[in-house]
Design a protein around this motif. Sequence first.
Motif, short mmCIF file in Angstrom:
data_model
loop_
_atom_site.label_atom_id
_atom_site.label_comp_id
_atom_site.label_asym_id
_atom_site.label_seq_id
_atom_site.Cartn_x
_atom_site.Cartn_y
_atom_site.Cartn_z
N GLY A 196 26.36 -31.84 14.78
CA GLY A 196 26.71 -31.32 12.77
C GLY A 196 27.51 -31.88 12.62
O GLY A 196 28.04 -31.86 11.18
N ARG A 197 28.44 -32.67 13.07
CA ARG A 197 29.76 -33.24 12.77
C ARG A 197 29.21 -34.65 12.42
O ARG A 197 30.77 -35.24 11.36
N ASP A 198 27.96 -35.61 12.97
CA ASP A 198 27.94 -36.86 12.08
C ASP A 198 28.70 -37.39 12.92
O ASP A 198 29.69 -38.74 12.68
N VAL A 199 29.59 -37.59 14.44
CA VAL A 199 30.46 -38.05 14.68
C VAL A 199 29.71 -38.99 16.04
O VAL A 199 29.19 -37.99 17.14
N THR A 200 29.64 -40.19 16.77
CA THR A 200 28.78 -40.68 17.31
C THR A 200 29.50 -41.12 18.80
O THR A 200 30.79 -40.86 18.43
N VAL A 201 28.93 -41.01 20.17
CA VAL A 201 29.86 -41.16 21.33
C VAL A 201 29.23 -41.56 22.13
O VAL A 201 28.36 -41.51 22.25
N ASN A 202 29.87 -42.91 22.61
CA ASN A 202 29.20 -43.54 23.33
C ASN A 202 30.40 -44.44 24.08
O ASN A 202 31.10 -44.57 23.54
#
Length: 246
Positions: free
Chosen positions: A175-181
Motif C-alpha cells: 500500500g505504500r508504493d515502495v519497492t523492496v529488492n
Amino acid sequence: MSTEQTRVAIITGGSRGIGREAAQRLAAQGFPVVINYAGNDAEATAAVEAITSAGGRVIAHRADVSEPEAVAGLFDVAEQEYGGVDVVVHSAGVLNALKPIADTDFDEFDRVHRVNVRGTFAVAQQAARRVRDGGAIITFSTSVLGLSLPGYGVYAATKGAVEAITMILARELRGRDVTVNTVAPGPTATELFFDGKDEQTVARMAAQPPLERLGRPDDIAEAVAFLAGPARWVNGQTLRVNGGIA
C-alpha cells in the motif's frame, strides 16, 4: 510522491567499491546522495570529491550500520540536508576469513553477523519508517548463496538472512508504493573480493560465468539504478547480477 520532488538517496558502504559506484551513478542521474561509511575518512572524502566534481550533490556521514541509533542519525542527516529519503541502497557489509564451518571461530561469526544481519535489519527498519511513498529499498545479497561454495558458510548464512528480511519487508510495505529488492552480485572486481585471494583463485572465479570475466562495480551499479528508478513493477525479488553463473 510529487513528480516535481527531487528524489534523495542514502547509500551505505558508499565510500568504496560497489557502493561508491552506485552513489556516483545515482548522483549522475540527479539524486542528491548521502554516502554512509564506517570509518575510512580518506575514502569518503575522495568519493565526495569525485561526485562533486562531476556536478552531483553529495554529503558523507560516518555511522556504524549495526547500531540502530547511528542508523537513525543517518536518516536524520538526509532529511535535514535534503528534505527526505526516497531510495535506500544498503551495500555495507563485511566478509569473513574463508574457512570450513568446522574451523570457524565464533567471534568471527558474531562479527560478520553483527554487520551483515543486524546492520541490514537496522537499515531496513529505518527505511520502512522513513522512505517516502513511491520510493525504493535495495539490499545486497550474494550469488555465493546459490552456489554453496565451501568456506563461505558464515557469509552465505548472513546473506540468506538479508534475502529473508528483504522479501518480508516488501510484503509489509503493501500500500505504500515502495519497492523492496535485493541485488546478489557474482564475483566482482572490488577490494573486498580480491582480499586474501591468489591469482589462480581469481582467474578460476573469473572463468566461471559464461561471459568469462569478473563483474565490474559499474555492472552492479547499473542494476541498482534500474531498481532505484524505472523498475516500479519489480518488487520482492532477488536480482542475481553475476554474468550467468547460476
